[in-house]
Design an enzyme around this catalytic site. Structure first.
Site, PDB file in Angstrom:
ATOM      1  N   TYR A 118       1.156  -1.430   0.026  1.00 36.33           N
ATOM      2  CA  TYR A 118       0.239  -0.025   0.397  1.00 36.33           C
ATOM      3  C   TYR A 118       1.332   1.215   0.064  1.00 36.33           C
ATOM      4  O   TYR A 118       0.862   2.509  -0.735  1.00 36.33           O
ATOM      5  CB  TYR A 118      -0.632   0.076   1.360  1.00 36.33           C
ATOM      6  CG  TYR A 118      -1.809   1.148   1.265  1.00 36.33           C
ATOM      7  CD1 TYR A 118      -3.213   1.087  -0.126  1.00 36.33           C
ATOM      8  CD2 TYR A 118      -1.939   2.278   2.267  1.00 36.33           C
ATOM      9  CE1 TYR A 118      -3.052   2.363   0.306  1.00 36.33           C
ATOM     10  CE2 TYR A 118      -2.341   3.573   2.396  1.00 36.33           C
ATOM     11  CZ  TYR A 118      -3.399   3.318   1.284  1.00 36.33           C
ATOM     12  OH  TYR A 118      -4.062   4.821   1.499  1.00 36.33           O
ATOM     13  N   ASP A 172      -9.539   0.187  -9.235  1.00 43.26           N
ATOM     14  CA  ASP A 172      -8.213   1.174  -9.159  1.00 43.26           C
ATOM     15  C   ASP A 172      -6.718   0.389  -9.256  1.00 43.26           C
ATOM     16  O   ASP A 172      -6.823  -0.249  -9.075  1.00 43.26           O
ATOM     17  CB  ASP A 172      -8.635   1.516  -7.477  1.00 43.26           C
ATOM     18  CG  ASP A 172      -8.309   3.212  -7.596  1.00 43.26           C
ATOM     19  OD1 ASP A 172      -8.169   3.790  -9.370  1.00 43.26           O
ATOM     20  OD2 ASP A 172      -8.348   3.786  -6.931  1.00 43.26           O
ATOM     21  N   HIS A 196      -9.531   4.187 -11.827  1.00 42.18           N
ATOM     22  CA  HIS A 196      -9.789   6.061 -10.854  1.00 42.18           C
ATOM     23  C   HIS A 196      -9.324   7.267 -10.866  1.00 42.18           C
ATOM     24  O   HIS A 196     -10.004   7.947 -10.535  1.00 42.18           O
ATOM     25  CB  HIS A 196     -10.141   5.600  -9.048  1.00 42.18           C
ATOM     26  CG  HIS A 196     -12.030   4.848  -8.924  1.00 42.18           C
ATOM     27  ND1 HIS A 196     -12.533   5.197  -8.345  1.00 42.18           N
ATOM     28  CD2 HIS A 196     -11.985   3.829  -8.978  1.00 42.18           C
ATOM     29  CE1 HIS A 196     -14.207   4.631  -8.813  1.00 42.18           C
ATOM     30  NE2 HIS A 196     -13.329   3.052  -8.909  1.00 42.18           N
ATOM     31  N   ARG A 306      -8.652  15.235  -0.568  1.00 44.84           N
ATOM     32  CA  ARG A 306      -7.583  14.570   1.349  1.00 44.84           C
ATOM     33  C   ARG A 306      -6.439  14.930   0.964  1.00 44.84           C
ATOM     34  O   ARG A 306      -5.793  15.861  -0.218  1.00 44.84           O
ATOM     35  CB  ARG A 306      -7.605  13.336   0.467  1.00 44.84           C
ATOM     36  CG  ARG A 306      -8.395  12.648   0.753  1.00 44.84           C
ATOM     37  CD  ARG A 306      -8.256  10.597   0.219  1.00 44.84           C
ATOM     38  NE  ARG A 306      -8.150  10.441  -1.296  1.00 44.84           N
ATOM     39  CZ  ARG A 306      -6.783  11.038  -1.577  1.00 44.84           C
ATOM     40  NH1 ARG A 306      -5.903  10.602  -1.218  1.00 44.84           N
ATOM     41  NH2 ARG A 306      -6.542  10.766  -2.861  1.00 44.84           N
ATOM     42  N   LYS A 311      -3.170  17.324  -4.935  1.00 43.36           N
ATOM     43  CA  LYS A 311      -4.524  18.421  -5.394  1.00 43.36           C
ATOM     44  C   LYS A 311      -3.588  19.536  -5.456  1.00 43.36           C
ATOM     45  O   LYS A 311      -4.699  20.096  -4.885  1.00 43.36           O
ATOM     46  CB  LYS A 311      -4.708  17.825  -3.689  1.00 43.36           C
ATOM     47  CG  LYS A 311      -5.314  16.313  -3.780  1.00 43.36           C
ATOM     48  CD  LYS A 311      -6.707  15.897  -4.396  1.00 43.36           C
ATOM     49  CE  LYS A 311      -7.201  14.683  -4.531  1.00 43.36           C
ATOM     50  NZ  LYS A 311      -8.325  14.235  -5.354  1.00 43.36           N
ATOM     51  N   ASP A 405      -6.175  14.827 -11.569  1.00 43.74           N
ATOM     52  CA  ASP A 405      -7.004  13.899 -10.823  1.00 43.74           C
ATOM     53  C   ASP A 405      -7.280  13.408 -11.512  1.00 43.74           C
ATOM     54  O   ASP A 405      -8.142  13.867 -12.744  1.00 43.74           O
ATOM     55  CB  ASP A 405      -8.263  15.121  -9.752  1.00 43.74           C
ATOM     56  CG  ASP A 405      -8.448  14.976  -8.413  1.00 43.74           C
ATOM     57  OD1 ASP A 405      -8.384  13.377  -8.333  1.00 43.74           O
ATOM     58  OD2 ASP A 405      -8.808  15.068  -7.447  1.00 43.74           O
ATOM     59  N   LYS A 412     -18.058  18.015  -8.640  1.00 44.60           N
ATOM     60  CA  LYS A 412     -19.628  17.904  -9.025  1.00 44.60           C
ATOM     61  C   LYS A 412     -20.408  17.546  -7.652  1.00 44.60           C
ATOM     62  O   LYS A 412     -21.637  18.540  -7.601  1.00 44.60           O
ATOM     63  CB  LYS A 412     -19.620  16.425  -9.506  1.00 44.60           C
ATOM     64  CG  LYS A 412     -18.442  16.565 -10.503  1.00 44.60           C
ATOM     65  CD  LYS A 412     -18.530  14.914 -11.807  1.00 44.60           C
ATOM     66  CE  LYS A 412     -18.367  14.509 -12.344  1.00 44.60           C
ATOM     67  NZ  LYS A 412     -18.433  13.319 -13.106  1.00 44.60           N
ATOM     68  N   GLU A 413     -19.826  17.465  -5.974  1.00 46.69           N
ATOM     69  CA  GLU A 413     -20.794  17.560  -5.279  1.00 46.69           C
ATOM     70  C   GLU A 413     -21.218  18.909  -4.915  1.00 46.69           C
ATOM     71  O   GLU A 413     -21.727  19.338  -5.019  1.00 46.69           O
ATOM     72  CB  GLU A 413     -20.381  16.854  -4.116  1.00 46.69           C
ATOM     73  CG  GLU A 413     -20.033  15.560  -3.963  1.00 46.69           C
ATOM     74  CD  GLU A 413     -18.784  14.819  -3.561  1.00 46.69           C
ATOM     75  OE1 GLU A 413     -18.591  13.564  -3.373  1.00 46.69           O
ATOM     76  OE2 GLU A 413     -18.573  16.015  -2.177  1.00 46.69           O
ATOM     77  N   ASP A 711      -4.874 -14.867 -44.716  1.00 50.98           N
ATOM     78  CA  ASP A 711      -5.153 -14.156 -43.535  1.00 50.98           C
ATOM     79  C   ASP A 711      -5.180 -12.838 -43.761  1.00 50.98           C
ATOM     80  O   ASP A 711      -5.475 -12.181 -42.860  1.00 50.98           O
ATOM     81  CB  ASP A 711      -4.140 -14.608 -42.574  1.00 50.98           C
ATOM     82  CG  ASP A 711      -2.851 -13.506 -43.121  1.00 50.98           C
ATOM     83  OD1 ASP A 711      -3.295 -14.222 -44.439  1.00 50.98           O
ATOM     84  OD2 ASP A 711      -2.293 -12.390 -42.948  1.00 50.98           O
TER      85      ASP A 711
END
Ligand code: GDG
Length: 765
Positions: A118, A172, A196, A306, A311, A405, A412-413, A711
């Site tokens: 991770y 992801d 994502h 985040r 960002k 991003d 959008k929110e 072919d």
């Protein structure tokens, strides 16, 4: 690429986006993501179940909950790593604290491997690379090894619950290897994959060691449908698949080995109604009113992200500072509420970044604050949903300026939450920018542009704000998260059906038995065989494709039986065919029919060949040789051919289209034709083609069994001419008039050998 026109059995034509037109019957949906949408921990002896933040979780969780009454799936399972330990998990389960809308299968990896997976490969290699921060990328073998191990752990867990008919949807960049790991065990499974984050251009991806990038691309290609947020990411992926795995593609369909895979754009949506409902929610309205009262004489600029270098928070602060310098008239009249959500803070560089941002904020506040005012209110915490919505609603401007991003859901929110005012300043480097054209788009590193955009936004008339908002709101409302998921699922089911339809034409054992049976019953058989791509694999140069010993033996065995007439039907010139195959008792057709040699006879020209035209065509082809490294001209008696098999795939294809257009113009109203072959463009006289040649050879032989194999696009003339008279077989997956398809040239020999035992039996009698 070869100019192949792949069959599109169906597609999105007639599909209303997002409407679940095709409902898989009795399927379970298995969602796979690195993390589950919540964590379980014990605080002061009490079990706490906490919702995770982040784009993927916001989108899918909302769908899993909202869709609970629909009958699309018989069950929904979410598999992911669990933050916390197994004991606490069991306790939460027993106490009924876990979600009811879907079942959950937690994975508990060991800490060390997980950390390398991770913090290591996922977030110190793939994340910076895919977001165009190559200087931050760590190339560590142990990270990659542990990445493989955790992907395998996921595969094992999925296999332990998988039932035939389940639909698996992998999410992801942490799980790029997983689709192929599953495909190897479950060749028929329905597997979707969605990325994502951005998929970078090949120039960036190629920085990875060869073996890693090959495994990663193969891993993703294990899926049936591969989704990205934008058209650019789709194109980057297909380009990388071509460069790394040498796949063939047509539009958004990719052929890899014997599999057909679709790659498409699915711009993720939000739960629009949830944010609209929040506009009239009592608690949210209460918090919003409180914020507005607190800042009644100030305009509010808001951002929430985040903690992440992608960002662009530091550049954003530069832009804001620049605005304050340039517009002192806004002193005490604005406030910038900057919310950062803790994320990956166990990675040292993230912690470092946090400190730098905090210093920068203190400096700006120190320089510009007055006794009654400070320009930036900074918070480092996770907001409750109600507070987040209240801030969206209260904000006059949202300042969202990532350096990269995949999409950016916050943008959008925010738009969804605006009631009668609001301006979105958005980085042009986000996936969302390609949908939200009415936002004020900025380059996030350009501090002048950001400062000007803030001024522009703060002084924008209300009427213009509302007009911009309504366009964007309509779009976001239309393609919401529900539609996004349904659209992906519909396309996944369509892809499976198209794969099935493609399989129909593939030559299978029962077809072979029937063909061999008819061959054995026949008295006079004729087998027409193309050479390059059929009897011999393509080589870098045409001169390198001399027949192998195995091929010579096979042809010899086939020609031993006097009932068999073998016809080599090729675009090659007479000299080459004579040199390579002239010793065998066969019929040969050179240059697509311009010259023919019947068994035991001499070569004969079939058409009076006028070659003056070559003086016009050759210089044009030469121009394209100069403009496209690796391409070359092959000159035959009655044909000129421009080959581009050794060029960069994209460039070669593009140049071939240009040359084709130029040749078509040049040869218009002349007796010449331009033939689009397999990585070759040929010019030759009209009336010479393999169809005509095959018909004339057959007329002399009068067989009661005919088999044709080829072919190339030029073999299509033969397949069409032989329709209803012969068994026709195409090598490769291109669209064809032939009855059957053999996927790979390697499978031609084993097939032809099936005709040999009968020959030998006859000889030994
Ligand atoms: C990845 C890609 C892509 C954030 N803070 C709080 C909070 N959030 C929620 C937001 C939003 C989500 O988290 C963040 O989504 P983003 O899209 O902005 O960014 P990533 O987390 O980086 O997501 C991204 C996304 O996946 C989806 O495909 O768009 O490009 O990087 O939903 O509302 N929610 C609450 N409190 C917070 O403090 N409640």
């Amino acid at each position: 690429m070869s100019i192949q026109h792949f069959k599109f059995i169906s597609g999105c034509n007639g599909l209303i986006f997002g409407q679940p037109l095709l409902r898989p019957s009795m399927s379970r949906l298995i969602i796979i993501s690195n993390r589950l949408p919540f964590s379980v921990e014990k605080q002061n002896g009490e079990i706490i179940v906490r919702q995770s933040s982040g784009g993927l979780v916001s989108a899918i969780k909302s769908y899993m909950e909202a869709n609970k009454d629909h009958q699309r799936y018989t069950g929904k399972i979410w598999i992911g790593n669990m933050d916390g330990n197994e004991r606490d998990w069991k306790e939460a389960e027993e106490k009924g604290l876990l979600p009811e809308d879907f079942s959950v299968k937690p994975i508990f990896p060991d800490n060390f491997t997980y950390k390398n997976f991770y913090n290591g490969f996922s977030n110190s290699t793939l994340w910076p690379l895919f977001h165009y921060f190559p200087s931050l990328v760590e190339f560590r073998k142990d990270y990659f090894e542990d990445y493989k191990k955790i992907n395998q752990l996921f595969a094992d867990n999925i296999l332990s619950v998988y039932q035939p008919g389940d639909i698996i949807w992998v999410h992801d960049y942490q799980l790029l290897l997983l689709p192929d790991m599953l495909r190897r065990v479950l060749p028929e499974a329905t597997i979707g994959f969605f990325l994502h984050i951005p998929f970078p251009s090949y120039e960036i991806l190629r920085l990875l060691p060869t073996e890693w990038k090959k495994q990663l691309m193969q891993g993703i290609m294990g899926a049936d449908l591969i989704g990205f947020h934008t058209h650019d990411y789709v194109q980057h992926f297909i380009q990388s698949a071509k460069m790394i795995l040498q796949v063939e593609s047509q539009f958004n369909t990719v052929f890899y080995g014997n599999r057909m895979v679709r790659v498409d754009q699915f711009p993720i949506g939000i739960d629009y109604q949830k944010f609209r409902a929040a506009c009239i929610d009592e608690t949210v309205v209460g918090i919003c009113t409180e914020i507005e009262e607190n800042f009644y004489d100030q305009k509010i600029i808001f951002s929430v992200d985040r903690l992440d270098y992608t960002k662009g928070i530091s550049y954003r602060l530069d832009g804001f500072e620049h605005f304050l310098e340039q517009h002192p008239e806004f002193k005490e009249k604005i406030v910038f509420i900057l919310n950062i959500v803790p994320s990956r803070d166990t990675i040292a560089s993230y912690n470092e970044m946090k400190k730098e941002i905090e210093v920068q904020i203190s400096t700006i506040n120190g320089n510009f604050s007055t006794l009654h005012w400070q320009p930036i209110i900074y918070r480092y915490n996770h907001l409750e949903f109600e507070e987040l919505c209240a801030l969206y609603q209260a904000a006059d401007v949202a300042l969202i300026t990532p350096l990269r991003d995949g999409m950016n859901l916050v943008a959008k929110e925010y738009i969804a939450s605006c009631i009668d005012k609001g301006i979105l300043i958005l980085s042009e480097l986000t996936g969302a920018a390609s949908e939200l054209n009415e936002a004020v788009l900025v380059n996030p590193t350009d501090t002048d542009e950001v400062a000007n955009a803030i001024y522009f936004a703060l002084t924008m008339p209300l009427l213009e704000q509302r007009s911009r908002l309504s366009y964007m709101q309509r779009r976001i409302a239309e393609y919401d998260v529900q539609k996004w998921i349904n659209d992906f699922m519909d396309q996944l089911i369509i892809t499976k059906k198209d794969q099935e339809a493609l399989k129909v034409n593939i030559l299978k054992e029962d077809h072979i038995k029937k063909i061999v049976d008819d061959f054995n019953k026949a008295n006079k058989r004729c087998i027409l065989l193309d050479y390059d791509g059929t009897l011999a694999p393509y080589q870098k140069l045409p001169s390198m494709a001399a027949p192998s010993g195995e091929l010579m033996l096979l042809l010899e065995q086939l020609t031993r039986d006097s009932s068999n007439e073998i016809v080599i039907i090729s675009g090659r010139d007479v000299d080459t065919l004579e040199k390579w195959l002239g010793k065998l008792p066969m019929n040969m057709i050179a240059e697509h029919g311009a010259c023919v040699k019947y068994k035991g006879e001499e070569w004969k020209e079939q058409v009076a060949v006028n070659t003056e035209w070559k003086e016009q065509v050759r210089p044009l082809m030469q121009l394209f040789v100069d403009r496209c490294a690796g391409s070359f001209i092959e000159e035959k008696k009655s044909t000129l051919a421009w080959h581009y098999r050794n060029t960069n795939q994209e460039l070669g294809f593009m140049r071939s289209r240009e040359l084709r257009n130029a040749l078509l113009q040049l040869t218009a109203n002349t007796p010449l034709q331009v033939v689009d072959g397999n990585k070759v463009l040929e010019v030759r006289m009209v009336g010479v083609d393999k169809g005509m040649a095959a018909l004339s050879v057959i007329a002399g032989i009068e067989p009661d069994f005919i088999l044709c194999i080829g072919d190339d696009a030029t073999d299509e003339d033969m397949f069409k001419a032989m329709r209803d008279k012969a068994y026709t077989i195409k090598i490769g997956r291109a669209n064809t008039s032939a009855q059957y398809t053999i996927v790979s040239q390697k499978d031609v020999f084993p097939f032809l050998k099936r005709f040999v035992p009968r020959v030998e039996q006859k000889i030994s009698r």
